[in-house]
Design an enzyme around this catalytic site. Structure first.
Site, PDB file in Angstrom:
ATOM      1  N   GLU A 422      -2.388   6.793   6.679  1.00 16.75           N
ATOM      2  CA  GLU A 422      -3.603   6.176   6.146  1.00 16.75           C
ATOM      3  C   GLU A 422      -4.835   6.463   6.994  1.00 16.75           C
ATOM      4  O   GLU A 422      -5.479   5.555   7.515  1.00 16.75           O
ATOM      5  CB  GLU A 422      -3.381   4.673   5.972  1.00 16.75           C
ATOM      6  CG  GLU A 422      -2.287   4.437   4.965  1.00 16.75           C
ATOM      7  CD  GLU A 422      -2.072   2.988   4.574  1.00 16.75           C
ATOM      8  OE1 GLU A 422      -2.062   2.118   5.458  1.00 16.75           O
ATOM      9  OE2 GLU A 422      -1.905   2.733   3.379  1.00 16.75           O
ATOM     10  N   GLU A 501       6.645   5.123   1.481  1.00 19.19           N
ATOM     11  CA  GLU A 501       6.756   3.666   1.461  1.00 19.19           C
ATOM     12  C   GLU A 501       6.979   3.247   0.020  1.00 19.19           C
ATOM     13  O   GLU A 501       6.313   3.752  -0.887  1.00 19.19           O
ATOM     14  CB  GLU A 501       5.475   2.990   1.990  1.00 19.19           C
ATOM     15  CG  GLU A 501       5.232   3.260   3.461  1.00 19.19           C
ATOM     16  CD  GLU A 501       3.931   2.651   3.991  1.00 19.19           C
ATOM     17  OE1 GLU A 501       3.454   1.644   3.448  1.00 19.19           O
ATOM     18  OE2 GLU A 501       3.398   3.215   4.964  1.00 19.19           O
TER      19      GLU A 501
END
Ligand code: GAL
Length: 989
Positions: A422, A501
Site C-alpha cells: 500500500e 489479502e
C-alpha cells in the site's frame, strides 16, 4: 529551543560507516552479543546535545532498559504508550519532516572486547531492528545513522573498536523521514527491538555466500555466489549427506554444481541438507533446499507443479513483547499454522526476524517475503507527495529492497519477493523491481499496488469479491479490472493471480472462505491467497482495578487511532485459535472426500506434490451421535493431484434416529508440528434410514381455544398472564422474540459492498447502523391475545420499535403432547422491512438464583460456533461445554456462540429436542451470560456487567458473517432477509 537535527529532514536511508548488506549466516567467526541491560534516557524531543556519546558522561542517574525491547512496552507508561493507527499518520503529513515532539531514546552501554578478538579482522556492529532512525557512536566517535526499522544494518567499526572497555551509545528517534515509509497497519513501537551484535569479519573470511539452488526431473543443482578476498581461498563447499565436496582454489572456479538425484524441497516435504562453506578463516553453515520457482504463462509453479497458497499474513506481534522475537513462541505459532492446514506466509509488511525463515524452511511454508515499506497515509491526500514517485526517495527505496533480498536470499521457503504494501505506485517501486530482477532472476516480484502490472510478475489484489475474483480467473472474460484499461486488464490476465489479502478475520468471521476456495479449484490462474491476518495484535494491559485485558487502538489515549481494527486475526491475542481458523482448516484441507450413492467415497489428494502415505483414513459410525462401529479404511497411497474411489464399510443403520458415518484423514505418525492421530481432514455422510423430518410429528391440532387470563399450568410449565415463569422445576422467563445480535465487526463494516451490487449492501452504511436505525436492538412487545384449550396455551404478540410502523406478529402455542411439552413459535413480519435481519430467535431467561447454569450438552453441529457462511468445520455429534466455553472472547464483545442445527439440548435441568420446520430446517442455540444489548454496549470484555441470568436463545435463523469489516458483505444465499419462520421444540415436561 534549537532546531531538530538536519538528518531528521533527510530522505537518505542513512550515513556514515554503513556497510553493504549480506546474507544472515551462521558463522564460526567471533561475535559478541550486545543484548542485555543498557542505560536508557527518554527525552520528549530530538533537539538534544550529543553528550550521549561521551564515554565519560555520568549516566548513573539513567534508567535501565532491556535490549531488545520497545521502550513504550517497558515500565508502566513512564516511557510513553503504544500508538495504533491503520492508514493515518500519527503526525502531520509534512514530508520529509516530523514534529519536534519526537520521543528520543538514548541508549548506552560498555562492553569488553576480549584480547583474542581476531587481529587484522574487520569488525562490524550489527543492528537487526531499530524503530525508526538511530545514530550510533563508539568510544565517543560517530559511527553513522541508519533507518529501516525491520531491516538489518551493519556499520564498520574496525578503526573505532579497541581491546578492553568500549563505550557504545545509540540515539533512537521515534519519528523520522523513514516513518513516512513505515505506515503499516500496526502499533508504532519505538526502540531497539532486535539483537545488537559485534562481529569479526576475518580478512580470510567469507564476505557473503549465496547458494542458489534448483531442482528438475529428480536432480538438483547449486549456483553458488561467494564473495571473498584472495586470502580466503581455497574455499570448500561440503554437503555431507549428498557426498558433495567441492574445493575452489580461486574465484574463477566458482560455478554451477550438479548434485544429482536429490529430494526436492517443498512446503509439504521440506527436505533440507546441511551444507558448509569454509574458507581459510571462516566457515558458515546453511541448510539447503532444492527447488525451482517458475512462472509459465498464467501458472506459478514450484518444481514444475502449480502452487495454491493457503496462506496467512503474519505480522510480528506479541501481547507483551510487541515485535521482539521469541523463537519458541514463533516455532509454536508456525506449528499451529501447519496444524490448521496453512501452507504459506506473507511476511506482512516487512522482513520478520531472520530466524523465522529458518523455521519456515524447516517446517515447510511457501513464503512471500515483503520489504519494509508502506506509505498508505498519502492516499488520503490523493497520493500527492507520495515518496514512491519522488526521486528524492529513490535511494531509500532501493536501499530497503537490497537489504531485504540480501539478508534472506538463501532461504528455499522464499518463493517471491514483495516490494512492500500500500504505497501507491511510482518510479521508485519500478526501480526496486528492476533491481530484484537483476539481482535474483530466480524469484518473481510481487506488489499489489501495481494494478496495471507495469513492473510486477504476478497479478495480486486484496479483498476482491467472489464475483470479481471469478472474473479475474475466467479465460476470455473482459470484465473490467480495478484500475485497468481493457488492454491492461488483458495483460493482467496473462499472469498468475493471488489474493495477497482476503477474508478479513476481524472479530466473528470471516464468512465465504469456501466460496473463494471453489474459485481456485475452477480456475487454475487463481493461486489462492493469504487471509488477513494471522493474529490479533492486542497488548496485554490492566484496568485500574487490575483486570487484565487486551488493549487496542484508543486504549492508550492516542490522539488519532483506529480502534480495534488491529484485532483482526485468526488467533486471538493470547494464541487461542478462533472458529474462523477451524473453518479455514476445513476449507483448505489437502484431502477432500466426495461420497457417492453407491456406498463409496472418492478421496482426492489436493497437495502440491506429496502423496498421502503419511495419512491413515479412520471411519466411525454413530447412532444419534453415539459411536456404534469404527475402523480404518484401506486406502493405498494417493499421489498428489490424484483421486481414489474406496468402498465404504457396511454400517449398522439405526431403525430410529440418525445414522452418520464420519471419515477422517489423520497423521499416521507424528510430524514436526503435530502428534499422530492429528485430524487433517474429515467429512460426514448421512446414512439415516429416513431423511430428517420425514417422521416429524405433526403439530397438534387444537380447536377448543377460549380466552384466558391469570395463571396456567401445563405439565411442569407455569405461565402467568401468558408468559412462562417456571419450567421443569426452575424459574424461566420467555420466550421473547429477538431479532438483534450484538453486531460483529463485519456487521459494523460499511466501506465495502460488492461492486456488482449482488450482495444488496448499501455502500458506506453498515448493517449494524441500519439495525439500530430500525430499532432492532430495542424491540418492544404488546401482548394481543392469550387463549387456552385443554392442555394448551396460545398467545399472540405484536413486536415493534419506538417510532416504527414496521412490526412482527408472533404466535406461540404451548401444548402437552404425551410426556412432552411442545412450543411452536411463528414469526411473521409486516410488509416493508428494508434491511437484513441479524437473527430470528427467541430468548429464554434463566435466572441464577445463586446457582448459575454451568454448561450445556447438545446433539447437533459443533463443537464450535457456526454461522450460515462459516459452517464447514462443524460436525454432527454430541458435545458438552461450559457457558464460558460456548462464547469466544473476541477483543470487542460481539455476537458469538451460535451452534447450528441442534437436535437435542440439555441446559440447567431443562431438556429439549427440536423439530424441523416445514422445509427441514433445524434451529440453532446460543447460551450466554449477556444479552446482545449488553454485549453491544461493551468495548472490551471487562466492560460487561456482572450477570445474574443465563440467556438461552433458540434461533430459527441467523444472518451470515461475511467479511465486510474490510471486504464483501454476506453472500445473498447466507443473508437473512426478513421472512416468516416457525420454530418447534419439545421440552421434557
Ligand atoms: C489492508 C492492509 C493491511 C490491513 C488490512 C485491514 O489494506 O494491507 O495492512 O490494514 O487492510 O486490516
Amino acid at each position: 529551543m534549537v532546531l531538530a537535527p538536519a538528518y531528521l529532514s533527510d530522505t537518505a536511508p542513512g550515513s556514515g560507516a554503513r556497510v553493504a548488506p549480506r546474507a544472515w549466516l551462521r558463522s564460526d567467526a567471533p561475535t559478541l552479543s550486545l543484548d542485555g541491560t543498557w542505560r536508557f534516557r527518554l527525552s520528549p524531543t530530538a533537539d538534544l546535545p550529543d553528550d550521549v556519546a561521551e564515554p565519560a558522561l555520568d549516566d548513573s542517574g539513567w534508567d535501565s532498559l532491556p535490549v531488545p525491547s520497545h521502550w513504550v512496552l517497558q515500565g508502566d507508561g513512564e516511557y510513553g504508550r503504544p500508538i495504533y493507527t491503520n492508514v493515518q499518520f500519527p503526525f502531520p503529513l509534512d514530508p520529509p519532516h516530523v514534529p519536534d515532539e519526537n520521543p528520543t531514546g538514548d541508549y548506552r552501554r560498555t562492553f569488553e572486547l576480549a584480547a583474542d578478538w581476531p587481529e587484522g579482522a574487520r569488525t562490524v556492529l550489527r543492528f537487526d531492528g531499530v524503530e525508526s532512525l538511530y545514530r550510533v557512536w563508539l568510544n565517543g566517535v560517530e559511527v553513522g545513522i541508519a533507518t529501516g526499522s525491520r531491516l538489518a544494518q551493519e556499520f564498520d567499526v574496525t578503526t573505532l573498536v579497541r581491546p578492553g572497555t568500549n563505550h557504545l551509545a545509540v540515539r533512537v528517534h521515534q519519528w523520522s523521514p523513514a516513518s513516512y515509509l513505515e505506515d503499516q497497519d500496526q502499533w508504532w513501537l519505538p526502540g531497539i527491538f532486535r539483537e545488537v551484535t559485534l562481529a569479526a569479519r576475518p580478512a580470510d573470511g567469507l564476505g557473503d555466500v549465496w547458494l542458489r539452488t534448483g531442482w528438475a526431473d529428480g536432480a538438483g543443482w547449486i549456483e553458488p555466489e561467494v564473495i571473498a578476498g584472495d586470502a580466503a581461498f581455497p574455499i570448500t563447499l561440503r554437503i555431507p549427506a549428498l557426498g558433495v565436496e567441492t574445493v575452489w582454489t580461486g574465484r574463477e572456479q566458482i560455478g554451477r554444481i550438479e548434485v544429482g538425484a536429490v529430494e526436492p524441497w517443498t512446503a509439504e516435504s521440506p527436505t533440507l541438507h546441511d551444507a558448509t562453506v569454509g574458507s581459510t578463516g571462516e566457515t558458515v553453515s546453511l541448510r539447503l533446499g532444492f527447488r525451482t520457482v517458475e512462472i509459465r504463462g498464467d501458472r506459478f509453479l514450484v518444481n514444475g507443479e502449480r502452487v495454491v497458497f493457503h496462506g496467512m499474513n503474519r505480522h510480528e506481534a506479541h501481547p507483551v513483547r510487541g515485535r521482539v522475537f521469541d523463537e519458541a513462541h514463533a516455532r509454536e505459532d508456525l506449528a499451529r499454522m501447519k496444524r490448521f492446514n496453512v501452507n504459506a506466509i506473507r511476511t506482512s509488511h516487512y522482513p520478520p526476524h531472520p530466524r523465522l525463515l529458518d523455521l519456515a524452511d524447516e517446517l515447510g511454508f511457501w513464503v512471500i517475503l515483503e520489504c519494509d515499506l508502506e506509505t498508505h497515509g498519502f492516499e488520503k491526500n490523493g497520493w500527492r507527495g507520495n515518496p514512491s514517485d519522488d526521486p528524492a526517495w529513490r535511494e531509500a527505496y532501493l536501499d530497503r529492497i537490497e537489504r531485504t533480498v540480501e539478508r534472506d536470499k538463501n532461504h528455499p521457503s522464499i518463493v517471491m519477493w514483495s516490494l512492500g504494501n500500500e504505497s501507491g505506485t511510482g518510479a521508485n517501486l519500478a526501480a526496486m523491481s528492476a533491481w530484484v530482477h537483476a539481482r535474483d532472476a530466480s524469484r518473481p516480484v510481487h506488489y499489489e499496488g501495481d494494478y496495471t502490472g507495469e513492473y510486477t510478475d504476478v497479478y495480486s489484489r486484496m479483498y476482491s469479491t467472489v464475483p470479481e475474483t471469478e472474473q479475474i480467473g475466467t479465460d476470455g472474460s473482459t470484465a473490467p479490472l480495478l484500475g485497468c484499461t481493457p488492454a491492461q486488464g488483458a495483460r493482467q490476465r496473462t499472469k498468475p493471480f493471488l489474493l495477497c489479502e482476503y477474508a478479513h478475520a476481524m472479530g466473528n468471521g470471516p464468512g465465504a472462505l469456501d466460496q473463494y476456495e471453489a474459485l481456485v479449484d475452477a480456475h487454475p490462474r487463481l493461486h489462492g491467497g493469504f487471509v488477513w491476518e494471522w493474529r490479533d495484535h492486542g497488548i496485554l494491559s490492566r484496568t485500574a482495578d487490575g483486570t487484565p485485558f487486551y488493549a487496542y487502538g484508543g486504549d492508550f489515549g492516542e490522539v488519532v487511532h483506529d480502534g480495534n481494527f488491529v484485532m483482526d486475526g485468526m488467533i486471538l491475542s493470547d494464541d487461542t485459535p478462533t472458529p474462523g481458523l477451524y473453518e479455514f482448516a476445513a476449507v483448505a484441507a489437502p484431502v477432500r472426500f466426495a461420497f457417492d450413492r453407491t456406498g463409496a467415497v472418492t478421496i482426492e489428494n489436493r497437495r502440491h506434490s506429496a502423496a498421502t502415505d503419511d495419512l491413515r483414513f479412520d471411519w466411525r459410525a454413530e447412532h444419534d451421535g453415539r459411536v456404534v462401529a469404527s475402523g480404518v479404511l484401506p486406502v493405498p497411497a494417493i499421489p498428489a493431484g490424484a483421486s481414489r474411489r474406496v468402498e465404504l464399510p457396511d454400517v449398522p443403520v439405526a431403525a430410529d434416529g440418525e445414522t452418520w458415518l464420519t471419515v477422517e484423514a489423520v497423521l499416521a505418525a507424528p510430524a514436526a508440528w503435530a502428534p499422530d492421530g492429528h485430524v487433517v481432514a474429515s467429512a460426514q455422510l448421512d446414512r439415516t434410514a429416513r431423511p430428517l423430518g420425514a417422521d416429524a410429528p405433526a403439530a397438534p391440532r387444537i380447536t377448543a381455544w377460549r380466552d384466558a387470563e391469570g395463571s396456567t399450568t401445563l405439565g411442569s410449565a407455569v405461565f402467568e398472564g401468558g408468559r412462562l415463569v417456571r419450567l421443569a422445576g426452575r424459574a424461566v422467563g420467555g420466550p421473547r422474540v429477538e431479532l438483534f445480535r450484538a453486531p460483529t465487526d463485519n456487521d459494523e463494516g460499511g466501506a465495502f459492498s460488492d461492486p456488482t451490487g449482488s450482495d444488496g449492501a448499501v455502500p458506506g452504511v453498515s448493517n449494524a447502523s441500519l439495525w439500530r436505525a430500525h430499532g432492532l436492538d430495542r424491540l418492544v412487545h404488546r401482548l394481543v391475545a392469550i387463549q387456552e384449550a385443554p392442555g394448551a396455551l396460545r398467545t399472540r404478540t405484536r413486536v415493534s420499535a419506538a417510532d416504527s410502523a414496521l412490526s412482527l406478529t408472533v404466535e406461540t402455542v404451548w401444548a402437552l403432547v404425551g410426556d412432552e411439552l411442545e412450543l411452536r413459535v411463528e414469526v411473521s413480519p409486516s410488509a416493508g422491512w428494508p434491511t437484513v435481519w441479524p437473527r430470528i430467535g427467541v430468548r429464554f431467561d434463566l435466572p441464577d438464583d445463586g446457582d448459575p447454569i454451568p454448561s450445556a450438552e447438545w446433539f447437533g453441529l459443533g463443537p464450535r460456533e457456526s454461522y450460515p457462511d462459516s459452517i464447514r468445520s462443524a460436525r454432527l455429534g454430541r458435545y458438552a461445554a461450559t457457558v464460558e466455553e460456548l462464547s469466544v472472547p473476541y477483543a470487542r464483545p460481539q455476537e458469538t456462540g451460535h451452534r447450528s442445527a441442534v437436535r437435542e439440548l440439555a441446559v440447567g435441568g431443562l431438556t429439549l429436542r427440536t423439530l424441523p420446520d416445514g422445509r427441514g430446517r433445524l434451529p440453532g442455540f446460543v447460551l450466554t451470560r449477556h444479552t446482545p444489548q449488553q454485549l453491544a454496549a461493551a468495548g472490551h470484555p471487562y466492560e460487561l456487567p456482572a450477570s445474574g441470568t443465563t440467556y438461552l436463545f433458540l434461533d430459527a435463523a441467523q444472518h451470515g458473517l461475511g467479511s465486510r469489516a474490510c471486504g464483501p458483505d454476506v453472500w445473498p444465499e447466507f443473508s437473512l432477509r426478513p421472512e416468516a419462520r416457525t420454530l418447534r421444540v419439545r421440552f421434557g415436561a
